[in-house]
Design an enzyme around this catalytic site. Structure first.
Site, PDB file in Angstrom:
ATOM      1  N   LYS A 150      40.952  51.928  42.848  1.00 51.89           N
ATOM      2  CA  LYS A 150      40.503  51.452  44.155  1.00 51.89           C
ATOM      3  C   LYS A 150      40.367  52.610  45.142  1.00 51.89           C
ATOM      4  O   LYS A 150      39.510  52.588  46.033  1.00 51.89           O
ATOM      5  CB  LYS A 150      41.519  50.419  44.692  1.00 51.89           C
ATOM      6  CG  LYS A 150      41.726  49.222  43.764  1.00 51.89           C
ATOM      7  CD  LYS A 150      40.568  48.262  43.827  1.00 51.89           C
ATOM      8  CE  LYS A 150      40.670  47.169  42.792  1.00 51.89           C
ATOM      9  NZ  LYS A 150      40.390  47.642  41.409  1.00 51.89           N
ATOM     10  N   GLU A 183      45.561  49.870  53.919  1.00 57.55           N
ATOM     11  CA  GLU A 183      44.346  49.403  54.589  1.00 57.55           C
ATOM     12  C   GLU A 183      44.752  48.503  55.755  1.00 57.55           C
ATOM     13  O   GLU A 183      45.820  47.887  55.720  1.00 57.55           O
ATOM     14  CB  GLU A 183      43.508  48.542  53.629  1.00 57.55           C
ATOM     15  CG  GLU A 183      42.443  49.251  52.853  1.00 57.55           C
ATOM     16  CD  GLU A 183      41.563  48.274  52.078  1.00 57.55           C
ATOM     17  OE1 GLU A 183      40.605  48.751  51.460  1.00 57.55           O
ATOM     18  OE2 GLU A 183      41.845  47.063  52.049  1.00 57.55           O
ATOM     19  N   HIS A 199      45.156  34.107  44.295  1.00 56.27           N
ATOM     20  CA  HIS A 199      44.086  34.984  43.804  1.00 56.27           C
ATOM     21  C   HIS A 199      43.359  34.424  42.601  1.00 56.27           C
ATOM     22  O   HIS A 199      42.588  35.139  41.975  1.00 56.27           O
ATOM     23  CB  HIS A 199      44.606  36.396  43.509  1.00 56.27           C
ATOM     24  CG  HIS A 199      45.213  37.035  44.705  1.00 56.27           C
ATOM     25  ND1 HIS A 199      44.462  37.425  45.787  1.00 56.27           N
ATOM     26  CD2 HIS A 199      46.503  37.296  45.020  1.00 56.27           C
ATOM     27  CE1 HIS A 199      45.262  37.910  46.717  1.00 56.27           C
ATOM     28  NE2 HIS A 199      46.492  37.843  46.277  1.00 56.27           N
ATOM     29  N   ARG A 214      31.852  43.347  35.436  1.00 57.81           N
ATOM     30  CA  ARG A 214      31.705  42.369  34.347  1.00 57.81           C
ATOM     31  C   ARG A 214      30.873  41.202  34.857  1.00 57.81           C
ATOM     32  O   ARG A 214      30.647  41.060  36.056  1.00 57.81           O
ATOM     33  CB  ARG A 214      33.086  41.852  33.928  1.00 57.81           C
ATOM     34  CG  ARG A 214      33.741  41.040  35.033  1.00 57.81           C
ATOM     35  CD  ARG A 214      35.119  40.511  34.706  1.00 57.81           C
ATOM     36  NE  ARG A 214      35.593  39.604  35.735  1.00 57.81           N
ATOM     37  CZ  ARG A 214      36.141  39.982  36.885  1.00 57.81           C
ATOM     38  NH1 ARG A 214      36.267  41.279  37.164  1.00 57.81           N
ATOM     39  NH2 ARG A 214      36.530  39.097  37.784  1.00 57.81           N
TER      40      ARG A 214
HETATM   41  C1  MV4 Z   1      42.355  42.316  51.356  1.00 49.15           C
HETATM   42  C2  MV4 Z   1      42.626  41.199  52.173  1.00 49.15           C
HETATM   43  C3  MV4 Z   1      42.820  41.400  53.536  1.00 49.15           C
HETATM   44  N1  MV4 Z   1      42.770  42.647  54.049  1.00 49.15           N
HETATM   45  N2  MV4 Z   1      42.302  43.545  51.906  1.00 49.15           N
HETATM   46  C4  MV4 Z   1      42.508  39.982  47.207  1.00 49.15           C
HETATM   47  C5  MV4 Z   1      42.147  40.437  45.830  1.00 49.15           C
HETATM   48  C6  MV4 Z   1      41.251  41.575  46.002  1.00 49.15           C
HETATM   49  N3  MV4 Z   1      39.891  41.112  45.789  1.00 49.15           N
HETATM   50  C7  MV4 Z   1      41.452  42.023  47.400  1.00 49.15           C
HETATM   51  N4  MV4 Z   1      42.038  40.921  48.111  1.00 49.15           N
HETATM   52  C8  MV4 Z   1      42.249  40.986  49.454  1.00 49.15           C
HETATM   53  N5  MV4 Z   1      42.169  42.173  50.026  1.00 49.15           N
HETATM   54  C9  MV4 Z   1      42.526  43.692  53.221  1.00 49.15           C
HETATM   55  N6  MV4 Z   1      42.523  44.929  53.738  1.00 49.15           N
HETATM   56  C10 MV4 Z   1      42.693  39.931  51.590  1.00 49.15           C
HETATM   57  C11 MV4 Z   1      42.551  39.842  50.234  1.00 49.15           C
HETATM   58  C12 MV4 Z   1      42.751  38.516  49.688  1.00 49.15           C
HETATM   59  C13 MV4 Z   1      41.719  37.835  49.201  1.00 49.15           C
HETATM   60  C14 MV4 Z   1      40.489  38.428  49.178  1.00 49.15           C
HETATM   61  C15 MV4 Z   1      39.448  37.723  48.658  1.00 49.15           C
HETATM   62  C16 MV4 Z   1      39.654  36.430  48.202  1.00 49.15           C
HETATM   63  C17 MV4 Z   1      40.875  35.866  48.213  1.00 49.15           C
HETATM   64  C18 MV4 Z   1      41.932  36.545  48.706  1.00 49.15           C
HETATM   65  C19 MV4 Z   1      43.175  35.974  48.720  1.00 49.15           C
HETATM   66  C20 MV4 Z   1      44.202  36.657  49.228  1.00 49.15           C
HETATM   67  C21 MV4 Z   1      44.002  37.948  49.719  1.00 49.15           C
END
Ligand code: MV4
Length: 493
Positions: free
Chosen positions: A116, A200, A235, A291
Site C-alpha cells: 500500500k 492516513e 470488510h 483481480r
Molecule cells: C480507509 C477508511 C477511512 N479512512 N482509509 C477498508 C478496506 C480497504 N479497502 C480500506 N478501507 C478503508 N480505508 C481511510 N484513510 C475506511 C475504510 C473502510 C472501508 C472502506 C471501504 C469500504 C468499506 C470499509 C469499511 C470499513 C473501513
C-alpha cells in the site's frame, strides 16, 4: 485464442469463467478438492482433476498441484478467479516462468500493488488524489505523534501489506497512538510477514466507490462502470450496485479518467478495479484490486460487456475491442451476495445440505451460483451460495425487482442471509441512496432483520413457505423419505 484454459478456483466463479470459455470455444479444465468432487463446477468442466484434500492450503492454494495439472492437460492459460491465488504474485510469476498465461495482470504489478505504501507513492507521482498521510512506514511513536498532529485526529494506521480492511487501526487521540502503533505493527508482522505501517487521515463516513478498468498489452485502457460497495460488514461486501446512487456523468468521467491514470502509472494489464473513498464531494485513492471481483456482474449488466471474455482476449494478446466513447451505462444493477450464514447469529456460517433449492429468475434477474439441491455447503470454504443480481431501468425498479427476487429465492436446509437483504431493500435510507460504510450500524439493520424473519415466518411471505408441508406428520414422513433417498444414493456411489 486459447484452446484450453484451467480454472484455478471453485464454486460460482469457476462456473462463471467456464461459461465465458464455452462461448469462446475454449476447452476447460477444473481442479477440485475431495470436498468438491461432486460439485457442479467440476461437472461443468470438460476435464476435472482432484488435487488434494478439502483444506485450501492442500488444494486450491497448492501451486505445484495446479501447475502440474495445467502442464499435464496442455492448458495454455490459468484463470485464478478471485480469492485463493488470484493476487498471489509468486503464483503469477511461476505461471510466467512455465510459459503458461496467467489470466490477470503481470506478476510485478500484483507485487507492487501488494504494498500500500508503494502504491500510494506511485499515485502521488501520477497526480492521483490520496488522503493526507505518510510516504513511508512509521516505526517511531514520537515521530508518529508529530505526523498525526499535522494530519489531525482521527488518523488511521494501515498495514502496508494488508488489504480488505485487515491491519487497520483507528486512532482518536495522541495518548492512544504509541500502543496502537506497536499493536498494529505486531499484527502486521505476524499476519503478513511485513510489519510496515503507515498513517492516513481517517475519513469517518465515507462511501466506497470503485471503478472497473480494462487494459490490453498495447497501452489501451478504458474505464467501464463505477460500483458502490459501501454496504459491508467487517470488510465483507454484502450488497453492491452500479452505478453509484450519487454518480453524475461528470463525476464518473473524473473518477474514470483518474482510474485510467492509475492503471497507466503502474503498467496495468487485464481487468482490474481502482478503489476510492468518497467523502464531501471529493474522492481519494485507496488501493488497486488486481483481480476480477465478486461484484463484476453489476458492471456487466449496465454495460453489456462480458468482462471474463475481455480478460481472455487480452490475455491471449488481442487488442482491446472497446473505445471509451462506445462504453455506455444503461439502467441500474444491484447485487446481493446470498450466503449460508445466519444474520441473527452474528452472520455465523451455516454449512450443511441444501434440501430444497429454487433460485430466482424472470425479467432482469441473473443468478451466478455453484450450488444445487442436495449440495452440501462445505465448512472449508466461504459460505457463498450465489450472487443474486438484478437490472432495472432505474434504481427504484432495480430495488423492487430485487425485493421480488428475494421473495422467490428458495433455499431450505441451511440458514441464509436473505432476510438481511430484504431488510436493506426495504430501508428508506437505502431507497434514497444515502450510503456510507457505516450503513448497517447507523440504521440498525440487524434489528430490522429480526422483524423480517418474524414476518416471513408468520404470513408465509416467501415462496419457500409454499414448499413447507403444512401438516407436521407429513413433514416427518417427507424428512424420513429424504434421509432414506440420500442413504440409498450413498450406497450407489
Ligand atoms: C480507509 C477508511 C477511512 N479512512 N482509509 C477498508 C478496506 C480497504 N479497502 C480500506 N478501507 C478503508 N480505508 C481511510 N484513510 C475506511 C475504510 C473502510 C472501508 C472502506 C471501504 C469500504 C468499506 C470499509 C469499511 C470499513 C473501513
Amino acid at each position: 485464442m486459447f484452446k484450453k484454459v484451467l480454472v484455478a478456483n471453485r464454486g460460482e466463479i469457476a462456473i462463471r469463467v467456464m461459461r465465458a470459455c464455452r462461448e469462446l470455444g475454449i476447452a476447460t479444465v477444473a481442479v477440485c478438492s475431495e470436498a468438491d468432487k461432486n460439485a457442479l463446477f467440476a461437472k461443468y468442466a470438460d476435464e476435472a482433476y482432484l488435487i488434494g484434500p478439502a483444506p485450501s492450503s492442500q488444494s486450491y492454494l497448492d501451486m505445484d498441484a495446479i501447475l502440474d495439472v495445467a502442464k499435464k492437460t496442455g492448458a495454455e492459460g490459468i484463470h485464478p478467479g478471485y480469492g485463493f491465488l488470484s493476487e498471489n504474485a509468486e503464483f503469477a510469476r511461476r505461471c510466467e516462468e512455465e510459459g503458461i498465461v496467467f489470466i490477470g495482470p503481470p506478476s510485478n504489478v500484483i507485487a507492487e500493488m501488494g504494498s500500500k505504501i508503494r502504491a500510494r507513492n506511485l499515485m502521488i507521482k501520477a497526480g492521483v488524489p490520496v488522503l493526507p498521510g505518510t510516504k513511508d512506514a512509521i516505526e517511531d511513536a514520537e515521530k508518529a505523534k508529530t505526523i498525526a498532529d499535522e494530519i489531525g485526529y482521527p488518523v488511521l494506521l494501515k498495514a502496508s501489506a494488508g488489504g480488505g480492511g485487515i491491519g487497520m487501526k483507528v486512532v482518536n487521540s495522541r495518548e492512544e497512538l504509541a500502543n496502537a502503533l506497536n499493536s498494529t505493527r505486531q499484527m502486521a508482522g505476524s499476519a503478513f510477514g511485513d510489519s510496515s505501517v503507515f498513517i492516513e487521515k481517517y475519513v469517518t463516513e465515507p462511501r466506497h466507490i470503485e471503478i472497473q478498468i480494462l487494459a490490453d498489452s498495447y497501452g489501451n485502457i478504458v474505464y467501464l462502470s463505477d460500483r458502490e460497495c459501501s454496504i459491508q460488514r467487517r470488510h465483507q461486501k454484502l450488497i453492491e450496485e452500479a452505478p453509484s446512487p450519487i454518480m453524475t456523468p461528470e463525476l464518473r468521467a473524473e473518477m474514470g479518467e483518474t482510474a485510467v491514470r492509475v492503471a497507466k502509472a503502474i503498467g496495468y494489464v487485464n481487468a482490474g478495479t481502482v478503489e476510492f473513498l468518497y467523502s464531501k464531494g471529493k474522492f481519494y485513492f485507496l488501493e488497486v484490486n488486481t483481480r476480477l471481483q465478486v461484484e463484476h456482474g453489476v458492471t456487466e449488466m449496465v454495460t453489456g460487456i462480458d468482462l471474463v471474455k475481455e480478460q481472455l482476449r487480452i490475455a491471449c494478446g488481442k487488442k482491446l475491442g472497446l473505445r471509451q466513447e462506445e462504453i455506455v451505462i444503461n439502467g441500474h444493477a444491484i447485487e446481493c451476495r446470498i450466503n449460508a450464514e445466519d444474520p441473527l447469529n452474528d452472520f455465523a456460517p451455516s454449512p450443511g445440505k441444501i434440501r430444497r433449492y429454487r433460485s430466482a429468475g424472470g425479467p432482469g434477474v441473473r443468478v451466478d451460483s455453484g450450488v444445487h439441491m442436495g449440495y452440501t455447503i462445505s465448512p472449508y470454504y466461504d459460505s457463498m451460495i450465489s450472487k443474486l443480481c438484478v437490472w432495472g431501468r432505474t434504481r427504484q425498479e432495480a430495488i423492487s425487482r430485487m425485493e421480488r427476487a428475494l421473495y422467490e429465492y428458495v433455499v431450505m436446509g441451511v440458514t441464509t442471509n436473505i432476510p438481511f437483504h430484504k431488510a436493506v431493500m426495504r430501508n428508506p435510507v437505502f431507497k434514497k441512496g444515502d450510503l456510507t460504510t457505516n450503513f448497517i450500524e447507523d440504521h440498525n439493520i440487524l434489528e430490522a432483520v429480526e422483524e423480517v424473519v418474524k414476518s416471513d415466518a408468520a404470513k408465509g411471505a416467501t415462496l419457500a413457505s409454499a414448499f413447507e408441508p403444512k401438516d407436521k406428520k407429513v413433514a416427518a414422513i417427507a424428512a424420513a423419505v429424504e434421509s432414506y433417498v440420500s442413504m440409498a444414493q450413498k450406497t450407489q456411489r
